[in-house]
Structure formats: C-alpha cells, structure tokens
Design a protein around this motif. Structure first.
Motif, PDB file in Angstrom:
ATOM      1  N   UNK A 635       0.863  -1.177   0.000  1.00 54.07           N
ATOM      2  CA  UNK A 635       0.000   0.000   0.000  1.00 54.07           C
ATOM      3  C   UNK A 635       0.906   1.235   0.000  1.00 54.07           C
ATOM      4  N   UNK A 636       0.713   2.101  -0.985  1.00 45.96           N
ATOM      5  CA  UNK A 636       1.556   3.298  -1.078  1.00 45.96           C
ATOM      6  C   UNK A 636       0.969   4.390  -0.193  1.00 45.96           C
ATOM      7  N   UNK A 637       1.636   4.593   0.926  1.00 47.73           N
ATOM      8  CA  UNK A 637       1.219   5.599   1.902  1.00 47.73           C
ATOM      9  C   UNK A 637       2.432   6.408   2.329  1.00 47.73           C
ATOM     10  N   UNK A 638       2.180   7.430   3.120  1.00 48.87           N
ATOM     11  CA  UNK A 638       3.252   8.274   3.635  1.00 48.87           C
ATOM     12  C   UNK A 638       4.294   7.465   4.391  1.00 48.87           C
ATOM     13  N   UNK A 639       3.906   6.312   4.919  1.00 44.33           N
ATOM     14  CA  UNK A 639       4.842   5.425   5.610  1.00 44.33           C
ATOM     15  C   UNK A 639       6.065   5.145   4.731  1.00 44.33           C
ATOM     16  N   UNK A 640       5.842   4.971   3.428  1.00 42.06           N
ATOM     17  CA  UNK A 640       6.937   4.648   2.520  1.00 42.06           C
ATOM     18  C   UNK A 640       7.793   5.832   2.127  1.00 42.06           C
ATOM     19  N   UNK A 641       7.370   7.049   2.439  1.00 44.22           N
ATOM     20  CA  UNK A 641       8.154   8.244   2.128  1.00 44.22           C
ATOM     21  C   UNK A 641       9.003   8.710   3.307  1.00 44.22           C
ATOM     22  N   UNK A 642       8.733   8.175   4.494  1.00 46.37           N
ATOM     23  CA  UNK A 642       9.440   8.635   5.693  1.00 46.37           C
ATOM     24  C   UNK A 642      10.948   8.386   5.624  1.00 46.37           C
ATOM     25  N   UNK A 643      11.451   7.360   4.889  1.00 46.34           N
ATOM     26  CA  UNK A 643      12.912   7.247   4.767  1.00 46.34           C
ATOM     27  C   UNK A 643      13.597   8.496   4.209  1.00 46.34           C
ATOM     28  N   UNK A 644      12.872   9.373   3.520  1.00 51.39           N
ATOM     29  CA  UNK A 644      13.471  10.624   3.041  1.00 51.39           C
ATOM     30  C   UNK A 644      13.910  11.497   4.217  1.00 51.39           C
ATOM     31  N   UNK A 645      13.269  11.331   5.374  1.00 53.75           N
ATOM     32  CA  UNK A 645      13.630  12.133   6.544  1.00 53.75           C
ATOM     33  C   UNK A 645      15.019  11.786   7.065  1.00 53.75           C
ATOM     34  N   UNK A 646      15.465  10.562   6.801  1.00 48.57           N
ATOM     35  CA  UNK A 646      16.712  10.060   7.397  1.00 48.57           C
ATOM     36  C   UNK A 646      17.903  10.515   6.555  1.00 48.57           C
TER      37      UNK A 646
END
Length: 890
Positions: A635-646
């Motif tokens: 499921x494509x959700x914001x969960x998958x974009x959070x690695x950009x924070x690291x």
C-alpha cells in the motif's frame, strides 16, 4: 525600529526581546499567561471512573457545577503559572439555558467523526512573555444550539461531514456579537484585561459580560489545606488573598454588580447529596440565568464575577476595563490603562516587525502572526501526578480499586506541573511527545529558551519512564510516538544559535545524554528480533494502515514497519550530528558520534534488505509469518516516504577537526563493506565539501520522488497526501488471516472508527510530515547541489533542483491559508461566510489536517500545535536566497 545602517533589529533588540533576555535570570515576566485550558472536562486527569470513561465521568453538563482537581478552563483564560488565580470571560445573551463560561463541543462518542469543538473563536495576537495577548470569540444572539448540534451530528454517519455551528444558520444575518478579549501587563504581576463587544447584527441586542476571577480549588482534596479568599473592597474593588501569593486587588471599572460564590462542587445538583442552598461553582450561572439571588454572596468567596449588562445598537461597540495588581501598587488603577495597552501593542508590532522583515507578502505576514498567536494561546498548565491520581485524595471518596491496574498505572512516577505547549487546547488539551517536539521547533523562531525547555521536559525524570521511554500522551503514556526529539533538539539549537550568535552546548549535552538512553529503549523494546528492523506501533499515524498497528497482527506474525525503521535511522543520524557538534568542543563525545554512525549503518543495511521494494521503487511494511515468509503490504502511503527524513550532511571541515572519529569510521566501513555499499556516499565530498549519510542513494530518492510528486498519487495542490490517490477508485486490498483488508483514499473525514474516528491519515494533507519531508529535501540539496534534478510534477517533462522542489512544496502548504487572487482561502472550502464576510475572511484557523484535493480544513480546528509549522515554512521561504529565482510549476 531600524538600525542606523537600515538593517532591521534582531528580535532581542526589541522591548519584548529584552524581556525574554531578562527572563533567563528572572522569569517574572513569564509568571502570568494564557495558562488555562480551553477544556478541562472530559480529560483523563479529571477521570476517576473505574473503567476509564473520561468523557462520561465529567461531561460538559457537569463542568459548570464541578470543581476540577488538576486544572481550570475558561474562555480567553489567563492566570499565574500555578493557576492560583484565574481570569476569564463568561457571557449571556439572555436566551441561553446556561452561562457561556467555557467552550462547548462533542465528545468522541457524540461526533460522527469523533470529538469536535462547536464554537467560533480565533487567536489573533500574542508575544512570548504574554505581555500582550488578544483573541476573538463570536457569540450568537439566538440561543446557543447545544441540542441541535448533538442531535444532528448523532444523526449523521461516517460518510457525512460534521455539522458545525455555522451550518445552523445563526450567523447568516450577522446576528452575533464579536467579543475581543485582550490582556496587557503593566508589570510582571500587573494584569490589565479589556473586553470589547460589538453587535454585528441589524437590530439592537442585549449582552451580559461577566469577567471572572477565581481561585483554583486546591483545598477540597486534603484536610487542612488553607483556603484563598476574595472579598469585596471599596470603590468596586475585590481583595484577593491566597496562601501561596502576595495579596492582589481586582478592579472592575463601572461594573453593575460583584457576584461572589465558591469554586466548589454542587453535589446536590450532580449527585443528589448535600444542601440545595449554598454557594457553589455554578452560583453565578444560577444567579444570572436562573435569577436565584441566594446562589451568590455579596461580600466574599473563592470565585467572583463583575457584571456588565450592555444594550448594543446595530454595529455598536463597548469596552470594559479590569485590572488585577498587587495591593501595594500606587495610583488610580485606570489612569494609565489605555497607555499601557497601546504601548504593549506597539511592542508586539515591533517584535513581529523584526521577525517578519524578510516577508514582503502581507498575506504571509497575517497568516504567520496568527499561527504564532495560536501557539502562544495554546500554552497551559499541565498538572497531573499519576501516583496521587491512582490512589485518590484523602478528603474524597476512595476510587474503585481496579483503577490501580488501569490506564497509566505503570507510569505512576509521572509528576507533571509545568507550562506546556498543547497541540490544541480544546481537542487535545494534553501534550503528545512528537507534537511537542515539532511545536518546539516553531517556538524556536520567537522564544528559543521556551523551546529548549519544552524539549527538556519530557526527558526529565518527572516524565521519562525509569526504563527510558518517553510518555506519549495521557490517554496512553505507554504508546510510542515517532522519536523526533533529537531532530527537534538539533533544529532548535540551530535556530537559537542563529538568533543569539552563541551555541548552547549545555542544552545539547543535557538532552543528548537523556536521548541516548531513550534510543537504547527503542533498540531493546521495538526491535523484536535484534535485526535493526522496528515495530513501533501506530507511531502517531493512527489509521494509515489496513489494521491497527498498535496491536498484534495475529497468527504469531510480526509487522516490520517501514516508518518505525526510518524514524530510528533518523534518530541515529540526529544523535550522531549532535555528538559531532559537541565533539568539536569536547573530544570525549567522539565515541558517541561513532556509536550512532555505526548504528545508523546497521539500520540502513537492514532497511535495504527488509522494507525496500526495488520493482515498485517504494518502501513497504512487511508481515513476517511464524514460518519465515515475508509478505510486503504494498500500500503506497506516507509510511513509505518517511525514509526521506533520514538524512544528514556533515561538513568535511568538521570531520577534519575530528581525525579520531574519521579514522574509526573508515575502519568500520573497511570491515563492513556490505554496509558501505548500501548507503549514500558518506565519504565522497559533495557540494561545498560535504559528506552525506542517508537511507537513499540518488536512484532510490528519485524513485520515491517519482511517486511523491505525481498528481495522480501523492502530490496535491496543497502538499503531499498521506495516501496515494490511486486508491480513490480501486481501494488497496490485502488478504490476511482469513480476511480481506482494504485501504481506500479518503481525502477528508475518516470513514473508519479506528482511534475514535477523529483522525484520518488515509488521504489528507498533514503539515508535520510534509514539513519533515521538505527539511529532508533541503538536506539532500546541501549535498547534491543544483545539478541533481528531479522531474516535477511527475510527467511534466520539467526538472528542478531539490531545494526548488522543497520551496514549491512549502508554497503549496502555505497557500492553504493565504488568500488566492479570487479572495478565497482554500482552508475554508465552500463556506460563504468565512470566504466573503469582512468580519470573518481575515481570521485564519489552523486545522489538524487538510482535504487532499480541495485543501479544506478538517479535524481539530485550532491545532496550531502542528499546523503552526506554517509559520516556520513562511519564514524559510521568505528568507531563501533562491526563492525569487524559482520558476513556477506547470
């Protein structure tokens, strides 16, 4: 105010700035402020029920008659930091069944989308020491529609919008009062209160104003506790004597009557015990609305009100003036009243003039100032001693024994008695750990000392669990919020250094030492198999998943979370960055910098193999079954974009000054070449001789941004959605444990009852994660520079540097609140009154989240605790050197 060379003054060169400097050694100017909650009823700390039914134990109907144990609430409330004395405003339009003493709203069970305040009020202005504060309350002239708000929202279902006060039609013809409540301090303990009422209607109307002064009830819980006293004095004044405070006098200019009662529970009304006659907390209500002269005392009590009966013609405005000051203060109390107000308002203008010098757009100035006002008005006393709360009070009936093993029973050490920034002083009148961290960053703009204090609070022994867990929020201190404290600490440190010119290493050391322990708690408690893949639970994203991530997924399986793992990578990088800063001054911190560098690499290695999906170019949560199967939840959700924070960028010159650290880093990577190949170029100098550490190489970053910047997926006109829009027509479906679990794109109110139905991460735009993603893109740009370009929007054929993309996303978020060329603010959707009425259209509300397609505000309407981040985005966009050269997106 400008310097001789035309450069605008620094914040600390203004009158308010000088008060902030004084407050470092003497906090007197911080002693009084808007420290009352907007809602004390229906909170966990006031709940002494056996089953934890906080909304039912102390509902709105009880609030006027029941003394609170742990705090106070009121409209436009103002008090000292312990709420020994409280000021607020009550009103009566002659038609309501009760005094309007506090804000009304629906409980979690009553609202078709969870709890929701049903009032119109706006925080307009304020400065950090609260020497000047101003808010506006809109009060209908017809009877307040308590019953219809409850009944209509009960009738509506999850597919219907919430029924709001404006929907009742009571404001359609302007038949309401604008009531402005303002405070100014002549001195730290000299409080001026001004109430200004305007009849916006076409006909004359009556309004009773009842500014109130009372003592928080501290005497009903333990035998022998001394009682404060209010006593009528000469010339319409009131003497205020308190065992914990110097003696004050309260002056109410031109009041018709002074009404006294006691801030004590009316046990007869609520429980059928005790005498019917007596001076109770609801005595002023019974006198004004019910006409019961025996309900109030003419001479003394612990609560009093000054009564003003106004008859206002159409458009007429009247003001009343009040003052609370030390008994020894000389002079006539109202001689300098107007001059003090004028001076404090001018000082507020100077303060924001200094802050907003780079901001040319008047709309951005208006939005930023009101956002910061909301932040300042949402500070409150948070008083909650869990051990005492569990045990009950010796002068009260013993609580049910099962409470000792109920909510928060394993947090009995927690003793809170502090002024804390709240996410929303009505809907969320309690701290939440990741909200508070992000709120601290915003406060770093205007009050870095308070910002640092807020971050240090939750790592103090009075809050942090003995096992080093940080408390999440009072409904469940043991839940896990995203670990963003280190990120916030580093950002506040940077903001503070930029403002003061001095690095506060003492602050960094204090918080670093405590966060190191908390990081270890995460590693020990949330990495079930010691593989550097984490299972943090719902992590503040509530219903973003296909099931409640706070609970086991069933059948003995484990859920490995992409966001938990990315949050921990971010945590490690920020602790490493702090350790490097400290090591430049104290080499003993080099070892800790190495520790977090190595731990980050271990997490990065696990992430690449564990939650990255190369064919899809996205990060997904993964279910790992008992027999070793790995089932990605695609499921494509914001969960998958959070690695950009690291992401962290380190200056080569810093590493050059730490040769021991650099050599240990090289040694580690030579011995773990598998890890060296999994992360971005940590040892290859980039733009401006920098080194990059992140979870993403350029390929993965571009793959994620290809999804994120696609208007058919995450990119809306107002920022990034929490869930891909591809699920609007065909919901995501996942078969698990005999069930088909679905996830649809829901751009506004939640259609799920997870977390009470009042929070929706399934499609709206959320400010906090957007802000963190923008910050991540800016850090990547620091390394890659302008030659690293990404197509934006996806499919447009045009490419931009990452800093340009970050600036564009910031502008989209800012545009939620600013007026467009057609005069409309997206936040107000199709609301004609809020878009067109001159008495509404420049009043801005900052919502919990925003409609993923239209930008309409949804959820809690005063959540400047999160959406106040727009103030930071405005400042960053306005000061960015490249802002003027950024080409528009198609």
């Amino acid at each position: 105010m400008t310097k001789p060379d035309g450069v605008p003054p620094n914040l600390f060169e203004t009158a308010e700035g000088r008060r902030l400097v004084e407050a470092r050694s003497d906090p007197a100017w911080r002693r009084w402020g808007p420290y009352l909650s907007d809602r004390q009823w229906g909170t966990v700390r006031e709940d002494y029920s056996s089953g934890g039914d906080a909304w039912d134990y102390l509902p709105h109907d009880h609030a006027r008659s029941r003394a609170y144990r742990w705090g106070e609430d009121g409209i436009g409330g103002f008090g000292d930091r312990h709420l020994n004395w409280c000021l607020s405003l009550a009103l009566w339009n002659g038609r309501d069944p009760i005094l309007k003493e506090r804000l009304f709203g629906l409980t979690n069970q009553e609202g078709n989308h969870g709890e929701d305040v049903k009032e119109l009020y706006y925080y307009l202005d304020g400065i950090p020491t609260h020497a000047f504060m101003r808010m506006l309350y809109k009060y209908p002239q017809a009877a307040f529609p308590y019953e219809s708000l409850v009944e209509e929202n009960a009738r509506r279902g999850l597919d219907d919008p919430e029924f709001e006060l404006l929907d009742t039609g009571l404001f359609d013809q302007g038949r309401y009062f604008d009531v402005e409540i303002a405070y100014a301090k002549a001195a730290p303990d000299d409080i001026l209160m001004r109430v200004t009422a305007t009849n916006r209607g076409p006909d004359a109307a009556d309004l009773t104003l009842l500014p109130q002064l009372w003592a928080r009830n501290t005497w009903s819980w333990k035998q022998g506790t001394p009682r404060p006293e209010l006593m009528a004095g000469s010339e319409g004044s009131v003497w205020a004597r308190h065992p914990e405070m110097p003696t004050f006098r309260f002056f109410a200019e031109g009041a018709g009557d002074l009404l006294f009662t006691e801030n004590e529970t009316n046990t007869h009304r609520l429980f059928g015990s005790g005498p019917a006659e007596g001076f109770y907390k609801d005595g002023i209500d019974r006198r004004v609305v019910g006409g019961d002269r025996a309900a109030v005392n003419a001479l003394s009590g612990t609560k009093c009100a000054a009564r003003y009966d106004l008859h206002l013609g159409p458009g007429e405005t009247r003001s009343v003036r009040l003052r609370l000051r030390a008994e020894t203060a000389p002079g006539e109390p109202f001689a300098d009243f107007d001059a003090v107000f004028a001076a404090r308002e001018a000082e507020a203008d100077d303060f924001y003039g200094a802050l907003q010098a780079p901001i040319a757009d008047p709309e951005m100035r208006l939005v930023q100032r009101q956002a910061l006002a909301g932040m300042l008005w949402s500070k409150q006393l948070y008083h909650y001693d869990v051990r005492e709360w569990l045990a009950g009070d010796p002068a009260q009936p013993a609580p049910a024994p099962e409470r000792r093993h109920g909510r928060n029973s394993d947090w009995a050490h927690l003793r809170a008695n502090d002024i804390i920034s709240m996410p929303d002083a009505w809907e969320y009148p309690w701290f939440a750990s990741w909200d508070l961290a992000l709120q601290a960053i915003v406060f770093g703009l205007i009050d870095p000392d308070f910002a640092k204090n807020q971050l240090l609070l939750l790592v103090d022994e009075a809050y942090t669990h003995p096992n080093a867990a940080l408390p999440a929020y009072e409904w469940g201190f043991g839940d896990a919020n995203p670990p963003v404290h280190a990120l916030a600490a580093w950002r506040v440190f940077e903001l503070d250094r930029a403002l003061t010119g001095e690095p506060d290493h003492a602050f960094l050391k204090r918080i670093f030492n405590k966060l190191t322990l908390n990081f270890t708690w995460w590693v020990n408690r949330k990495d079930s198999d010691d593989r550097n893949l984490f299972q943090g639970g719902f992590l503040g994203l509530d219903n973003i998943g296909i099931f409640d991530r706070s609970k086991p997924v069933g059948d003995g399986a484990t859920l490995t979370q992409s966001d938990a793992t990315a949050w921990m990578a971010t945590y490690a990088l920020n602790l490493m960055r702090i350790a490097i800063e400290l090591a430049l001054d104290d080499p003993t911190f080099e070892d800790m910098a190495e520790k977090f560098f190595e731990h980050f690499l271990l997490i990065a290695g696990a992430t690449g193999a564990g939650v990255w999906d190369e064919p899809d170019g996205f990060f997904y949560d993964v279910i790992e079954t008992r027999d070793g199967q790995r089932l990605p939840i695609r499921a494509r959700t914001m969960v998958g974009l959070i690695p950009i924070f690291a992401v962290a960028v380190i200056n080569e010159c810093d590493l050059a000054r730490l040769p021991s650290l650099r050599s240990r880093m090289v040694f580690f990577l030579k011995n773990r070449p598998d890890l060296a190949t999994l992360v971005s170029r940590w040892n290859e100098p980039g733009e401006g001789q920098t080194a990059l550490l992140s979870l993403l190489r350029g390929h993965r970053l571009k793959a994620l941004l290809h999804r994120a910047l696609d208007p058919n997926e995450f990119l809306s006109d107002y920022g990034l959605r929490a869930v891909s829009r591809v699920y609007a027509d065909e919901p995501f479906c996942f078969a698990w444990n005999g069930r088909d679990l679905g996830l649809a794109y829901e751009p506004a109110e939640s259609r799920s009852r997870l977390f009470g139905g009042n929070s929706n991460w399934r499609g709206p735009v959320w400010m906090p994660v957007n802000y963190l993603l923008i910050a991540g893109l800016n850090r990547f740009h620091d390394y890659y520079g302008p030659d690293f370009r990404v197509e934006a929007p996806t499919g447009s054929g045009r490419t931009y540097a990452l800093r340009e993309i970050a600036a564009h996303l910031s502008r989209r978020l800012i545009s939620l609140s600013t007026r467009r060329p057609d005069g409309r603010r997206p936040v107000y959707g199709d609301s004609r009154i809020e878009q067109e009425d001159p008495h509404f259209r420049d009043l801005v509300l900052f919502y919990e989240y925003y409609h993923g397609d239209s930008g309409r505000g949804v959820g809690a309407s005063h959540q400047t605790g999160w959406s106040g981040l727009v103030a930071l985005l405005i400042q960053e966009v306005a000061t960015a050197a490249a802002e003027a050269q950024t080409p528009p997106w198609p």
